[in-house]
Structures are given as C-alpha cells and as structure tokens.
Design an enzyme around this catalytic site. Sequence first.
Site, PDB file in Angstrom:
ATOM      1  CE1 TYR A 315     -22.442 -48.468  10.799  1.00  0.00           C
ATOM      2  CE2 TYR A 315     -23.848 -49.425  12.487  1.00  0.00           C
ATOM      3  CZ  TYR A 315     -23.643 -48.495  11.489  1.00  0.00           C
ATOM      4  OH  TYR A 315     -24.627 -47.585  11.182  1.00  0.00           O
ATOM      5  CD  GLU A 336     -16.948 -53.082   7.999  1.00  0.00           C
ATOM      6  OE1 GLU A 336     -16.386 -52.097   7.485  1.00  0.00           O
ATOM      7  OE2 GLU A 336     -17.397 -53.080   9.165  1.00  0.00           O
ATOM      8  CB  CYS A 408     -15.140 -46.378  19.999  1.00  0.00           C
ATOM      9  SG  CYS A 408     -15.705 -45.747  18.406  1.00  0.00           S
TER      10      CYS A 408
END
Length: 451
Positions: A315, A336, A408
Amino acid sequence: MRKGNEIELLVEGIEFPAKGFGFVDGLKVYAKNTFPGQKVFGRVTKKRKEYAEIRVSEVREKASYEEDQKCPHFGVCGGCSSQTIPYEKQLELKVEQVKDLFKEAEVPTGEFLGIETSPIQWEYRNKMEYTFGDEEKGGELTLGMHMKGKSFGIVNVDKCVLVDEDFRNILDTTVKYFREKGLPFYKIMPRTGYLRYLVVRKSVKTEEILVNLVTTTQIDFDLTEFTELIKGLNLKGKLKSIIHTESDALSEAVIPEKVNILYGDDFITENLLGLNFKISPFSFFQTNSLGAEKLYSIVRDFMGAADNKVVFDLYCGTGTIGQIAAGKASKVIGIELIEEAAMAANENAKLNGLNNCNFIAGDVAEVIKTVKDKPDIIILDPPRSGVHPKALDYVIKFNAPQIIYVSCNPKTLVTDLKVLETKGYEIEKTLLMDMFPNTPHVETVVKLNKK
C-alpha cells in the site's frame, strides 16, 4: 428513551474516534466529537438495547479544561472537532482511546512509547479540497467545507487556521471572482451546474503552490481571466501550477476525465528527509509534511539495521516510505493499487537516484502472489479499512522476520494485529504519531517480530 427524543448528556468517557459517551437511565449514549466533562444536548438518532446515539445540537457546558476557539468557523465547519481542547489534552485523549482499543481486543502494545507531537499545531495542512455550494438553499455562492451535521450546506472558510494565508487568499479570490461571474455550482441532484471543487496544494520545503479548479463540462467558460487573477496574487509561496480538471463523474471524488494545464507545470515538488517527491493534483501524499518526516523517521528507526535486507512496502502510494527505507535496504519492492501512484513512485525513485526500488501497480492481494523475492521486512501502510484478509494471508506466508505496521485507523489495526499474533508474530513496541492536530485522527506505528 426513543428515537427522535431530545436529551441532555453529561459526557463521562471517550472511545475512538472521539465518540464521547455518558449514561441516561443506565443506558450508554454516544455523542460524536464530544469530550469528557462536556454537557451536551441533542436528538436521539439511534436506539438499541445496549446503547443509543445522539446528534448534538448544542454544547450546554464546556469541559473545565477547554479553551477559546481560535477559528471563527469552528462549530459550523466540520473540519475540526477538538480545536478548543488544549494540545496536551488532545494527545492524552488520543493515547487513551488507542490503548483502550488494544485492551478491549486483548492485544498487547509491547513497549508503549507514547505519542509524538506534530511539529506544528496550526497551518500544518499542505492540501485542501474546497467545495463550491451555498450555505443556505438559494443563497450566494460559497467555497469551503461541508457544514457540521448537514448534508449539503457549504461554509466559506476564508479564515481557516489549519492552512496558511496563501490558501486563504486563493480561496477568497476564487469565490469572489465566480460570484461576480454568476456561474452556478454543481448540484448533486439534479446533477446540473458548473463549479465543483477548488483543490490547493502547497509544499512546505519548496513553498511551491498548485491550484486545481474542478468543473463539469456543462458550460464552456474561458478561464484566461481567472488564471491571470491567480497569477497576480501576492503570495508568500511560489505559484507553480494552475490546472483545470473537467469531470462529469457522478462520484463526489475528484475524478479527472480531462486535465488542462492553464499555467506552469502539472506538479509541485516536496522534500522529505532529503528526498524529492513530485506531487500531481491527484497524488496521495500525507497532508502534514513536517509530521510525515517524523512519521517516516519512526518507521526508519523501527527498521533498525537493514543492510542487505529486502523490504516490501505494501500500500505504498507514491512510494514515500519505501524510498526513505531504500537508503538502509538492499532492495525495496512496493505495491500500490492506483496505477498513477505507482508510476509516480517509480518516477520519484529515479529522480532521487534510487536504483534499488521497484513499485508495482495492482491489488496488493493479487500482486503479492506473483512476487518472487523473499522479504526480510514488510512495511504495511493500508487504508482505513486495514489489510485485506487475502493480502494478510500472503504477508503471513512470506514469514518475514519483521513487520512494521503503519495505521491510520487503530480499530482495524488491532483486528489485523490479533491475526498476526495467532500466526507467530510478537509485538515489540508501539508508538503513536499525531499527524492531525485538532481532529480525532492519529497514526499508530507497531513493530512485530517473528517468534
């Protein structure tokens, strides 16, 4: 208590992401973006046997530790939620929420190293995506952020303190110009109008500025005058690019169907830890550049000695973490999903003279099957949804001695960590990084070792 009732709630605790809670007649009641010690009033939007949720319409009493707001838009704009909370208290609450998630999931943190602060608390954002609209139906044109608790209202944020004065100047000039021209903003229903978004990006180190006006193709409007107006602004930074993106897509995301360069280049450059990164109008790039340097330094430190080691950067976006890791590794392979981002990553690696990096476009869960190299270190930096279960299976099969997980969203982080624990990985240490002051968001970095 029933759905639709209006109630008062004393907030007693908080759960990620900044969901305050209290108790009414023994029932746990949640109120989004509230903080312990506040007394709030709102309408019940959800009622279950175990809990209820309210939408807050009024903060009747502030918490004893709250300060005055710094921004005049606070409370109306949905951008900030904790602006009145002293910074040290914000950090304390973020640590508490993340540790509670680990505890609830019965996942150890290993050595808990606390939280790293953002280098700056205000004017830290390097990108803003402003929406054209109106504050009240039929009112004058506005350009800014979605109003708190409303689906369609847009509030002008020309005094926003999360960005510097160049952003505010460009926004103010743009909205005044298009008000004067009387051009309509795009309405989701019935999908008519011209003006959609204004995206502004500014690099911290080079101070280069990119302005991207996003419209539909429903009106053929000459943007020469607008371009000259923006070029003539007295900006602190250096205007590098003015772009016009045409998009008739139904999605609310900025989807570039046609891109016209009105002035300059189609990118700006940012420098992180001595490396240069080209940022296009559509690149994913951490919105706090100085915070990103601290975050990536943490990852590099967690790697330890990586000479002659192969690193997987999953990622990887535009390859920032992988390229920063490349200085310590023998080889970096990044994967990605977004092809444009992977291409940008390879271009950036070439720009930085890094010949030990290769970034591959594709779904991590699929591409990872085809990679022949065996990793010594895997860096995971997934979206908020976490690592796809199929991809996590392959991560485990690689049997890498070390995994560094950059998250995150601590909710999906603890879910993935629980799986990794059952497959023989042990958490060595955990460190939080506050990338987004005055918001509920926080980054968590975890180092795992194979037993």
